[in-house]
Design an enzyme around this catalytic site. Sequence first.
Site, PDB file in Angstrom:
ATOM      1  N   ARG A 139       0.857  -1.186   0.000  1.00 49.89           N
ATOM      2  CA  ARG A 139       0.000   0.000   0.000  1.00 49.89           C
ATOM      3  C   ARG A 139       0.894   1.237   0.000  1.00 49.89           C
ATOM      4  O   ARG A 139       1.765   1.371   0.857  1.00 49.89           O
ATOM      5  CB  ARG A 139      -0.897  -0.004   1.243  1.00 49.89           C
ATOM      6  CG  ARG A 139      -1.657   1.285   1.434  1.00 49.89           C
ATOM      7  CD  ARG A 139      -2.591   1.260   2.640  1.00 49.89           C
ATOM      8  NE  ARG A 139      -3.252   2.545   2.738  1.00 49.89           N
ATOM      9  CZ  ARG A 139      -3.191   3.364   3.794  1.00 49.89           C
ATOM     10  NH1 ARG A 139      -2.533   3.016   4.889  1.00 49.89           N
ATOM     11  NH2 ARG A 139      -3.800   4.524   3.766  1.00 49.89           N
ATOM     12  N   HIS A 154      -2.939  10.978   1.033  1.00 51.72           N
ATOM     13  CA  HIS A 154      -2.311  10.732   2.337  1.00 51.72           C
ATOM     14  C   HIS A 154      -1.674  12.057   2.775  1.00 51.72           C
ATOM     15  O   HIS A 154      -0.465  12.159   2.948  1.00 51.72           O
ATOM     16  CB  HIS A 154      -1.301   9.586   2.251  1.00 51.72           C
ATOM     17  CG  HIS A 154      -1.014   8.913   3.561  1.00 51.72           C
ATOM     18  ND1 HIS A 154      -1.161   7.557   3.766  1.00 51.72           N
ATOM     19  CD2 HIS A 154      -0.583   9.409   4.744  1.00 51.72           C
ATOM     20  CE1 HIS A 154      -0.822   7.256   5.014  1.00 51.72           C
ATOM     21  NE2 HIS A 154      -0.463   8.367   5.631  1.00 51.72           N
ATOM     22  N   GLU A 191      -7.261   8.382   6.775  1.00 50.92           N
ATOM     23  CA  GLU A 191      -7.510   9.012   8.074  1.00 50.92           C
ATOM     24  C   GLU A 191      -8.014  10.454   7.998  1.00 50.92           C
ATOM     25  O   GLU A 191      -7.331  11.386   8.458  1.00 50.92           O
ATOM     26  CB  GLU A 191      -6.235   8.956   8.932  1.00 50.92           C
ATOM     27  CG  GLU A 191      -5.706   7.555   9.153  1.00 50.92           C
ATOM     28  CD  GLU A 191      -4.563   7.494  10.169  1.00 50.92           C
ATOM     29  OE1 GLU A 191      -4.043   8.555  10.555  1.00 50.92           O
ATOM     30  OE2 GLU A 191      -4.201   6.385  10.577  1.00 50.92           O
ATOM     31  N   ASN A 227      -7.064   1.628  10.148  1.00 45.94           N
ATOM     32  CA  ASN A 227      -5.748   1.821  10.754  1.00 45.94           C
ATOM     33  C   ASN A 227      -5.912   1.749  12.257  1.00 45.94           C
ATOM     34  O   ASN A 227      -6.744   2.471  12.831  1.00 45.94           O
ATOM     35  CB  ASN A 227      -5.168   3.198  10.394  1.00 45.94           C
ATOM     36  CG  ASN A 227      -4.757   3.283   8.939  1.00 45.94           C
ATOM     37  OD1 ASN A 227      -4.857   2.311   8.187  1.00 45.94           O
ATOM     38  ND2 ASN A 227      -4.286   4.457   8.529  1.00 45.94           N
ATOM     39  N   TYR A 253      -3.854   1.881  15.902  1.00 47.89           N
ATOM     40  CA  TYR A 253      -2.659   2.077  16.716  1.00 47.89           C
ATOM     41  C   TYR A 253      -2.965   2.099  18.205  1.00 47.89           C
ATOM     42  O   TYR A 253      -2.117   1.771  19.008  1.00 47.89           O
ATOM     43  CB  TYR A 253      -1.954   3.386  16.336  1.00 47.89           C
ATOM     44  CG  TYR A 253      -1.334   3.325  14.965  1.00 47.89           C
ATOM     45  CD1 TYR A 253      -0.104   2.720  14.782  1.00 47.89           C
ATOM     46  CD2 TYR A 253      -1.996   3.843  13.861  1.00 47.89           C
ATOM     47  CE1 TYR A 253       0.476   2.639  13.525  1.00 47.89           C
ATOM     48  CE2 TYR A 253      -1.429   3.770  12.600  1.00 47.89           C
ATOM     49  CZ  TYR A 253      -0.196   3.162  12.436  1.00 47.89           C
ATOM     50  OH  TYR A 253       0.361   3.070  11.193  1.00 47.89           O
ATOM     51  N   GLU A 295      -3.201  -0.241   8.201  1.00 43.89           N
ATOM     52  CA  GLU A 295      -2.000   0.133   8.950  1.00 43.89           C
ATOM     53  C   GLU A 295      -2.094  -0.408  10.361  1.00 43.89           C
ATOM     54  O   GLU A 295      -3.148  -0.323  10.991  1.00 43.89           O
ATOM     55  CB  GLU A 295      -1.850   1.662   9.096  1.00 43.89           C
ATOM     56  CG  GLU A 295      -1.395   2.371   7.861  1.00 43.89           C
ATOM     57  CD  GLU A 295      -1.236   3.883   8.087  1.00 43.89           C
ATOM     58  OE1 GLU A 295      -0.902   4.305   9.213  1.00 43.89           O
ATOM     59  OE2 GLU A 295      -1.465   4.616   7.111  1.00 43.89           O
TER      60      GLU A 295
HETATM   61  C1  FCB Z   1      -0.844   7.018  10.807  1.00 42.49           C
HETATM   62  C2  FCB Z   1      -0.498   7.578   9.450  1.00 42.49           C
HETATM   63  C3  FCB Z   1       0.829   7.097   8.918  1.00 42.49           C
HETATM   64  C4  FCB Z   1       1.876   7.018   9.995  1.00 42.49           C
HETATM   65  C5  FCB Z   1       1.354   6.235  11.181  1.00 42.49           C
HETATM   66  C6  FCB Z   1       2.348   6.060  12.286  1.00 42.49           C
HETATM   67  O1  FCB Z   1      -1.734   7.881  11.444  1.00 42.49           O
HETATM   68  O2  FCB Z   1      -1.499   7.259   8.519  1.00 42.49           O
HETATM   69  O3  FCB Z   1       1.212   7.947   7.864  1.00 42.49           O
HETATM   70  O4  FCB Z   1       2.280   8.272  10.351  1.00 42.49           O
HETATM   71  O5  FCB Z   1       0.218   6.879  11.696  1.00 42.49           O
END
Ligand code: FCB
Length: 450
Positions: free
Chosen positions: A77, A121, A166, A296, A298, A357
């Site tokens: 990607r 992006h 995002e 995504n 995290y 992600e």
């Molecule tokens: C996400 C982004 C990516 C990168 C990661 C750590 O929010 O999409 O570009 O910065 O975090």
Amino acid sequence: MTDTSFPTDFLWGTATAAYQIEGAVTEGGRGESIWDRFSHTPGMVYQNQNGDLACDHYHRYREDIRLMKAIGLRSYRFSTAWSRIFPAGSGKINPPGLDFYQRLIDELLAAGIVPMITLYHWDLPQSLQDKGGWKNRDTVKYFTDYAGTMFDRFCDRVHLWITHNEPWVVSFLGHDSGLHAPGIQDRKSALEVSHNLLLSHAYAALLFGEYRRAASNIGITLNIAPAYPNSDSPEDEQAARYYDGYQNRWFLDPVFTGRYPEDMLEVYQKQFNAPLVEAEDLNAFQKSRIDFLGVNYYMRKLVCRPEDKGELFTELRPNYPGVQFTDMDWEVYADGLYTLLTRIQRDYDPPVIYVTENGIACSDRVDDDGQIRDEARIAYLRDHFSAAHRAMQEGVKLKGYYVWSLIDNFEWAYGVSKRFGIVYVDYKTQARTLKSSAHWYREVIGNSGF
Ligand code: FCB
């Protein structure tokens, strides 16, 4: 049979973004983007670093595809830089920009790697920012033109398309906290921007219908953070509902149901006294459809009742025995991925989900023998893959997983101080070295699990 076995056609991949890796910001006719402007504004990025060179991927993409092959990736990607295609954001097309992505795509296909393109992006052409950026509704039209140009040129060979990465970050970090380009601090603007981003997604997805081939798919990538109340008090639970409305439902609902969540509309209308949405916009939301949702993941959010009157919630830093944080100071919480995937499948029922992600920043270093032993990254990925696997066992239609990131890169306002790659980059020499996690990932892909 492995303990955690995945389907053999599961799309194991990695993800990157144009501004974070390409460099070559003045080559091939590329125009200035808001991230060029922002990173060259003193004080905005850690140590005033910028993406002028980044990972020099513009020149080294062949080597990077060789790395992908060595890891055994099935998919990659990446994002295309709008200002390489339209240096001024609209108007004249810049053929060398299209040619660069043509070379990249053809090289990927020759290596047997499925390309997945993200159209936006975060690197808006600066000329469009000068005309109001995403606050200006004209940007919606320019984005749709750019999307159409890309579909037209590449839809014969690229079958996985993402409109936006995002939009919450673009809206709120770009226009409310101002931590990201274009560095605006105005919550009302952030909401207007979120609407125009969603609208541009809807129009691009509608336009995609004209280019759709049997295997063509379009989606959007949202960063969804499951919100957890700090206690079971009604106030904390309401705060978690608001957090979910603010970051998750505000974006999920228009995409899947064609309308904004009522509770958030009410709150925002009270706060800003502004009708945000026109009737034709809802029409576009309702008519557009997606083939997959990109997620995504995290972190989760732990919230409690607002400390400040006028706010909807207060975010808390988790504090319990054994809590772990990454080099970004983000809590490690794999179970949140399970929770959000099962919830999205239940509440929105997307045809397909990709984790577009997930990954971890670690303070990686090269040992004397040249190895990068990123055991914490392996543990992190193993736990998150397991959480995804558990969700799949319960019917979540997850078809692929893209680790962030292929290589260490320019981490926005943190510059190159944060390393997310499974491949190490020495920024002095641009030498790339596979970390332990890349070797481990190769095994996982080869065995379809672990
Ligand atoms: C996400 C982004 C990516 C990168 C990661 C750590 O929010 O999409 O570009 O910065 O975090």
